[in-house]
Design a protein around this motif. Structure first.
Motif, PDB file in Angstrom:
ATOM      1  N   ARG A  56       0.840  -1.208   0.000  1.00  0.00           N
ATOM      2  CA  ARG A  56       0.000   0.000   0.000  1.00  0.00           C
ATOM      3  C   ARG A  56       0.875   1.258   0.000  1.00  0.00           C
ATOM      4  NH1 ARG A  56      -5.357   1.750   1.837  1.00  0.00           N
ATOM      5  NH2 ARG A  56      -5.146   3.821   2.708  1.00  0.00           N
ATOM      6  N   ARG A  57       1.952   1.245   0.806  1.00  0.00           N
ATOM      7  CA  ARG A  57       2.877   2.386   0.832  1.00  0.00           C
ATOM      8  C   ARG A  57       3.546   2.592  -0.524  1.00  0.00           C
ATOM      9  NH1 ARG A  57       6.949   1.623   5.585  1.00  0.00           N
ATOM     10  NH2 ARG A  57       7.817   3.485   4.632  1.00  0.00           N
ATOM     11  N   LEU A  58       3.908   1.490  -1.182  1.00  0.00           N
ATOM     12  CA  LEU A  58       4.535   1.571  -2.497  1.00  0.00           C
ATOM     13  C   LEU A  58       3.587   2.175  -3.517  1.00  0.00           C
ATOM     14  CD1 LEU A  58       6.922   0.725  -4.387  1.00  0.00           C
ATOM     15  CD2 LEU A  58       5.657  -1.399  -4.744  1.00  0.00           C
ATOM     16  N   TRP A  59       2.324   1.733  -3.519  1.00  0.00           N
ATOM     17  CA  TRP A  59       1.352   2.269  -4.462  1.00  0.00           C
ATOM     18  C   TRP A  59       1.125   3.758  -4.230  1.00  0.00           C
ATOM     19  CZ3 TRP A  59      -2.215  -2.266  -2.833  1.00  0.00           C
ATOM     20  CH2 TRP A  59      -1.769  -3.435  -3.436  1.00  0.00           C
ATOM     21  N   ILE A  60       1.018   4.151  -2.976  1.00  0.00           N
ATOM     22  CA  ILE A  60       0.797   5.562  -2.650  1.00  0.00           C
ATOM     23  C   ILE A  60       1.982   6.398  -3.120  1.00  0.00           C
ATOM     24  CG2 ILE A  60       0.655   7.194  -0.714  1.00  0.00           C
ATOM     25  CD1 ILE A  60      -1.106   5.092   0.700  1.00  0.00           C
ATOM     26  N   THR A  61       3.198   5.900  -2.916  1.00  0.00           N
ATOM     27  CA  THR A  61       4.400   6.620  -3.343  1.00  0.00           C
ATOM     28  C   THR A  61       4.430   6.789  -4.854  1.00  0.00           C
ATOM     29  OG1 THR A  61       5.567   5.639  -1.472  1.00  0.00           O
ATOM     30  CG2 THR A  61       6.920   6.657  -3.172  1.00  0.00           C
ATOM     31  N   HIS A  74      -1.951  18.883  -6.993  1.00  0.00           N
ATOM     32  CA  HIS A  74      -0.759  19.271  -6.253  1.00  0.00           C
ATOM     33  C   HIS A  74      -0.216  18.122  -5.421  1.00  0.00           C
ATOM     34  CE1 HIS A  74      -1.017  23.367  -7.558  1.00  0.00           C
ATOM     35  NE2 HIS A  74      -2.287  23.412  -7.199  1.00  0.00           N
ATOM     36  N   SER A  75      -1.092  17.227  -4.977  1.00  0.00           N
ATOM     37  CA  SER A  75      -0.620  16.140  -4.135  1.00  0.00           C
ATOM     38  C   SER A  75      -1.514  14.918  -4.293  1.00  0.00           C
ATOM     39  CB  SER A  75      -0.592  16.562  -2.665  1.00  0.00           C
ATOM     40  OG  SER A  75      -1.908  16.756  -2.203  1.00  0.00           O
ATOM     41  N   TYR A  76      -1.031  13.836  -3.744  1.00  0.00           N
ATOM     42  CA  TYR A  76      -1.753  12.559  -3.752  1.00  0.00           C
ATOM     43  C   TYR A  76      -3.068  12.681  -2.995  1.00  0.00           C
ATOM     44  CZ  TYR A  76      -2.945   8.048  -1.731  1.00  0.00           C
ATOM     45  OH  TYR A  76      -3.612   6.952  -1.290  1.00  0.00           O
ATOM     46  N   SER A  77      -3.031  13.349  -1.847  1.00  0.00           N
ATOM     47  CA  SER A  77      -4.226  13.408  -0.998  1.00  0.00           C
ATOM     48  C   SER A  77      -5.376  14.137  -1.694  1.00  0.00           C
ATOM     49  CB  SER A  77      -3.907  14.073   0.337  1.00  0.00           C
ATOM     50  OG  SER A  77      -3.431  15.378   0.126  1.00  0.00           O
ATOM     51  N   ARG A  78      -5.053  15.191  -2.447  1.00  0.00           N
ATOM     52  CA  ARG A  78      -6.110  15.898  -3.183  1.00  0.00           C
ATOM     53  C   ARG A  78      -6.686  15.050  -4.302  1.00  0.00           C
ATOM     54  NH1 ARG A  78      -3.824  22.038  -3.745  1.00  0.00           N
ATOM     55  NH2 ARG A  78      -4.070  22.590  -1.557  1.00  0.00           N
ATOM     56  N   LEU A  79      -5.819  14.283  -4.959  1.00  0.00           N
ATOM     57  CA  LEU A  79      -6.288  13.384  -6.010  1.00  0.00           C
ATOM     58  C   LEU A  79      -7.265  12.362  -5.457  1.00  0.00           C
ATOM     59  CD1 LEU A  79      -6.072  12.203  -8.941  1.00  0.00           C
ATOM     60  CD2 LEU A  79      -4.251  10.767  -8.041  1.00  0.00           C
ATOM     61  N   ASN A  91      -9.151   1.639  -6.776  1.00  0.00           N
ATOM     62  CA  ASN A  91      -8.260   1.392  -5.649  1.00  0.00           C
ATOM     63  C   ASN A  91      -6.827   1.812  -5.986  1.00  0.00           C
ATOM     64  OD1 ASN A  91      -7.428  -0.670  -7.293  1.00  0.00           O
ATOM     65  ND2 ASN A  91      -8.040  -2.309  -5.930  1.00  0.00           N
ATOM     66  N   ARG A  92      -6.005   1.878  -4.962  1.00  0.00           N
ATOM     67  CA  ARG A  92      -4.650   2.411  -5.117  1.00  0.00           C
ATOM     68  C   ARG A  92      -3.771   1.524  -5.984  1.00  0.00           C
ATOM     69  NH1 ARG A  92      -7.143   3.876  -0.807  1.00  0.00           N
ATOM     70  NH2 ARG A  92      -6.840   5.942   0.074  1.00  0.00           N
ATOM     71  N   ALA A  99      -0.656   4.767 -13.337  1.00  0.00           N
ATOM     72  CA  ALA A  99       0.346   5.833 -13.239  1.00  0.00           C
ATOM     73  C   ALA A  99       1.666   5.411 -13.863  1.00  0.00           C
ATOM     74  CB  ALA A  99       0.558   6.215 -11.778  1.00  0.00           C
ATOM     75  N   ILE A 100       2.054   4.145 -13.710  1.00  0.00           N
ATOM     76  CA  ILE A 100       3.316   3.678 -14.269  1.00  0.00           C
ATOM     77  C   ILE A 100       3.200   3.417 -15.760  1.00  0.00           C
ATOM     78  CG2 ILE A 100       4.928   1.729 -14.276  1.00  0.00           C
ATOM     79  CD1 ILE A 100       4.493   1.573 -11.267  1.00  0.00           C
ATOM     80  N   SER A 101       2.159   2.688 -16.161  1.00  0.00           N
ATOM     81  CA  SER A 101       2.069   2.257 -17.558  1.00  0.00           C
ATOM     82  C   SER A 101       1.629   3.380 -18.493  1.00  0.00           C
ATOM     83  CB  SER A 101       1.113   1.073 -17.683  1.00  0.00           C
ATOM     84  OG  SER A 101      -0.185   1.465 -17.290  1.00  0.00           O
ATOM     85  N   ASN A 102       0.625   4.160 -18.081  1.00  0.00           N
ATOM     86  CA  ASN A 102       0.081   5.182 -18.971  1.00  0.00           C
ATOM     87  C   ASN A 102      -0.242   6.441 -18.167  1.00  0.00           C
ATOM     88  OD1 ASN A 102      -0.991   6.523 -21.104  1.00  0.00           O
ATOM     89  ND2 ASN A 102      -2.646   5.070 -21.500  1.00  0.00           N
ATOM     90  N   LYS A 103       0.684   7.379 -18.179  1.00  0.00           N
ATOM     91  CA  LYS A 103       0.515   8.599 -17.380  1.00  0.00           C
ATOM     92  C   LYS A 103      -0.581   9.492 -17.948  1.00  0.00           C
ATOM     93  CE  LYS A 103       5.264   8.425 -15.896  1.00  0.00           C
ATOM     94  NZ  LYS A 103       6.589   8.992 -15.907  1.00  0.00           N
ATOM     95  N   ASN A 104      -0.774   9.443 -19.265  1.00  0.00           N
ATOM     96  CA  ASN A 104      -1.825  10.255 -19.885  1.00  0.00           C
ATOM     97  C   ASN A 104      -3.206   9.813 -19.422  1.00  0.00           C
ATOM     98  OD1 ASN A 104       0.074  11.711 -21.301  1.00  0.00           O
ATOM     99  ND2 ASN A 104      -0.005  10.344 -23.077  1.00  0.00           N
ATOM    100  N   CYS A 105      -3.365   8.530 -19.190  1.00  0.00           N
ATOM    101  CA  CYS A 105      -4.643   7.998 -18.718  1.00  0.00           C
ATOM    102  C   CYS A 105      -4.974   8.566 -17.338  1.00  0.00           C
ATOM    103  CB  CYS A 105      -4.590   6.482 -18.691  1.00  0.00           C
ATOM    104  SG  CYS A 105      -6.161   5.723 -18.315  1.00  0.00           S
TER     105      CYS A 105
END
Length: 115
Positions: A56-61, A74-79, A91-92, A99-105
């Motif tokens: 879970r920590r890895l996904w959040i990072t 601006h941040s993860y928490s706002r997203l 889910n995260r 986020a890793i495979s397709n940032k545009n998505c």
């Protein structure tokens, strides 16, 4: 009364325990094998819970890094807050893979939230 020879059953019981043993005294002495087994079972039980926390920590990072890099929010928490407000329940784990495979998505998902 006849004498009971326990060689076979005792040996079979000890060899079952030896699965957890590695080398040295841990693999030869029955009492240390049982202690080793208890410790191994305790550690495996504890670390199953730790593994969930670590992933879970890895996904959040990962999500946070991409959101800050692409200026999605601006941040993860706002997203995450805006995801819940927009009732897009992803889910995260899935968000981190996106986020890793397709940032545009991820950028498109954030635009969908804003509108």
């Amino acid at each position: 009364m006849t004498r009971v020879k326990r060689g076979y059953t005792a040996r079979r019981r000890r060899t079952k325990i030896r699965v957890f043993a590695s080398t040295g005294a841990h693999s030869r002495l029955t009492r240390t094998i049982t202690q080793h087994k208890m410790r191994a079972l305790f550690s495996s039980h504890r670390d199953r819970g730790r593994q969930k926390i670590n992933f879970r920590r890895l996904w959040i990072t990962r999500i946070n890094a991409v959101t800050r890099e692409n200026k999605v929010f601006h941040s993860y928490s706002r997203l995450i807050h805006n995801l819940y407000k927009g009732q897009l329940l992803l889910n995260r784990k899935i968000l981190a893979q996106i986020a890793i495979s397709n940032k545009n998505c991820l950028y498109m998902i954030s635009n969908k939230i804003i509108k």
